[in-house]
Design a protein around this motif. Structure first.
Motif, mmCIF file in Angstrom:
data_model
loop_
_atom_site.group_PDB
_atom_site.id
_atom_site.type_symbol
_atom_site.label_atom_id
_atom_site.label_comp_id
_atom_site.label_asym_id
_atom_site.label_seq_id
_atom_site.Cartn_x
_atom_site.Cartn_y
_atom_site.Cartn_z
ATOM 1 N N ALA A 93 0.848 -1.187 0.000
ATOM 2 C CA ALA A 93 0.000 0.000 0.000
ATOM 3 C C ALA A 93 0.885 1.239 0.000
ATOM 4 O O ALA A 93 1.988 1.241 0.532
ATOM 5 C CB ALA A 93 -0.909 0.006 1.218
ATOM 6 N N ALA A 94 0.395 2.289 -0.622
ATOM 7 C CA ALA A 94 1.051 3.593 -0.543
ATOM 8 C C ALA A 94 0.531 4.277 0.711
ATOM 9 O O ALA A 94 -0.606 4.047 1.135
ATOM 10 C CB ALA A 94 0.732 4.409 -1.779
ATOM 11 N N PHE A 95 1.359 5.126 1.309
ATOM 12 C CA PHE A 95 0.923 5.756 2.550
ATOM 13 C C PHE A 95 1.394 7.201 2.621
ATOM 14 O O PHE A 95 2.299 7.627 1.895
ATOM 15 C CB PHE A 95 1.432 4.979 3.765
ATOM 16 C CG PHE A 95 2.892 5.148 4.024
ATOM 17 C CD1 PHE A 95 3.342 6.078 4.936
ATOM 18 C CD2 PHE A 95 3.830 4.362 3.360
ATOM 19 C CE1 PHE A 95 4.697 6.234 5.182
ATOM 20 C CE2 PHE A 95 5.184 4.515 3.605
ATOM 21 C CZ PHE A 95 5.616 5.450 4.518
ATOM 22 N N GLN A 96 0.750 7.939 3.515
ATOM 23 C CA GLN A 96 1.156 9.309 3.822
ATOM 24 C C GLN A 96 0.736 9.584 5.260
ATOM 25 O O GLN A 96 -0.337 9.161 5.692
ATOM 26 C CB GLN A 96 0.495 10.301 2.870
ATOM 27 C CG GLN A 96 1.071 11.686 2.969
ATOM 28 C CD GLN A 96 0.619 12.576 1.816
ATOM 29 O OE1 GLN A 96 -0.279 12.234 1.076
ATOM 30 N NE2 GLN A 96 1.251 13.706 1.691
ATOM 31 N N GLN A 97 1.572 10.305 5.993
ATOM 32 C CA GLN A 97 1.269 10.619 7.381
ATOM 33 C C GLN A 97 1.012 12.109 7.544
ATOM 34 O O GLN A 97 1.735 12.929 6.990
ATOM 35 C CB GLN A 97 2.426 10.202 8.297
ATOM 36 C CG GLN A 97 2.570 8.707 8.427
ATOM 37 C CD GLN A 97 3.630 8.340 9.432
ATOM 38 O OE1 GLN A 97 4.668 8.980 9.526
ATOM 39 N NE2 GLN A 97 3.366 7.290 10.200
ATOM 40 N N LEU A 98 -0.043 12.426 8.321
ATOM 41 C CA LEU A 98 -0.396 13.817 8.608
ATOM 42 C C LEU A 98 -0.715 13.962 10.088
ATOM 43 O O LEU A 98 -1.233 13.038 10.716
ATOM 44 C CB LEU A 98 -1.621 14.249 7.803
ATOM 45 C CG LEU A 98 -1.465 14.399 6.307
ATOM 46 C CD1 LEU A 98 -2.805 14.685 5.666
ATOM 47 C CD2 LEU A 98 -0.501 15.518 5.989
ATOM 48 N N GLN A 99 -0.453 15.143 10.613
ATOM 49 C CA GLN A 99 -0.807 15.464 11.992
ATOM 50 C C GLN A 99 -2.219 16.035 11.968
ATOM 51 O O GLN A 99 -2.424 17.202 11.659
ATOM 52 C CB GLN A 99 0.182 16.475 12.579
ATOM 53 C CG GLN A 99 0.027 16.694 14.052
ATOM 54 C CD GLN A 99 0.513 15.500 14.856
ATOM 55 O OE1 GLN A 99 1.504 14.894 14.510
ATOM 56 N NE2 GLN A 99 -0.197 15.172 15.911
ATOM 57 N N THR A 100 -3.230 15.217 12.255
ATOM 58 C CA THR A 100 -4.618 15.663 12.183
ATOM 59 C C THR A 100 -5.175 16.087 13.534
ATOM 60 O O THR A 100 -6.205 16.731 13.597
ATOM 61 C CB THR A 100 -5.515 14.547 11.618
ATOM 62 O OG1 THR A 100 -5.384 13.382 12.431
ATOM 63 C CG2 THR A 100 -5.147 14.230 10.179
ATOM 64 N N ARG A 101 -4.492 15.717 14.604
ATOM 65 C CA ARG A 101 -4.947 16.075 15.949
ATOM 66 C C ARG A 101 -3.907 16.971 16.606
ATOM 67 O O ARG A 101 -3.036 17.499 15.928
ATOM 68 C CB ARG A 101 -5.190 14.805 16.759
ATOM 69 C CG ARG A 101 -6.338 13.982 16.167
ATOM 70 C CD ARG A 101 -6.492 12.682 16.868
ATOM 71 N NE ARG A 101 -5.389 11.810 16.474
ATOM 72 C CZ ARG A 101 -5.174 10.609 16.976
ATOM 73 N NH1 ARG A 101 -5.951 10.143 17.899
ATOM 74 N NH2 ARG A 101 -4.170 9.872 16.577
ATOM 75 N N SER A 102 -3.981 17.124 17.901
ATOM 76 C CA SER A 102 -3.038 18.013 18.585
ATOM 77 C C SER A 102 -1.619 17.441 18.527
ATOM 78 O O SER A 102 -1.418 16.265 18.243
ATOM 79 C CB SER A 102 -3.476 18.228 20.032
ATOM 80 O OG SER A 102 -3.474 17.003 20.721
ATOM 81 N N ALA A 103 -0.657 18.279 18.819
ATOM 82 C CA ALA A 103 0.748 17.919 18.650
ATOM 83 C C ALA A 103 1.193 16.789 19.575
ATOM 84 O O ALA A 103 2.121 16.061 19.251
ATOM 85 C CB ALA A 103 1.623 19.141 18.874
#
Length: 111
Positions: free
Chosen positions: A79-89
């Motif tokens: 699978a291809a993936f990407q990570q994002l900060q969607t919640r608090s730090a």
């Protein structure tokens, strides 16, 4: 809810009594607003839902780095993936996956 135009307190409602029409009155100042016997009904306006823009498009995901992750739909192993900060730090990042199987292409995420 109605508010007093002079002191901004919440107006109280008083039922009609002895020939006097119903009224709103302020409990702290002498403001009184008599109500008419005919009530004008405001026209309701439908809310239009905005189109939700995806956080990550399918093209962005498919062109990203790949990993060995099993698709929950077709059990394909890449699978291809990407990570994002969607919640608090202080919370962990959210990882978005896209199945690389041409016939599947399912997207899922892990929080």
């Amino acid at each position: 809810m109605e508010f007093c135009p002079t002191c901004a307190n919440l107006l109280r409602y008083e039922l009609p009594n002895m020939g006097r029409p119903a009224r709103f009155f302020c409990p702290t100042c002498p403001y009184v607003c008599y109500m008419e016997s005919k009530v004008k009904i405001k026209r309701k306006q439908r809310l239009i839902k905005k189109e939700i823009e995806p956080i990550i498009s399918k093209d962005d995901l498919k062109n990203g780095p790949t990993t060995e992750a099993t698709c929950p739909s077709c059990n394909y192993g890449k699978a291809a993936f990407q990570q994002l900060q969607t919640r608090s730090a202080d919370e962990p990042m959210t990882t978005f996956y896209c199945c690389l199987n041409e016939s599947c292409g399912r997207q899922w995420r892990e929080d």
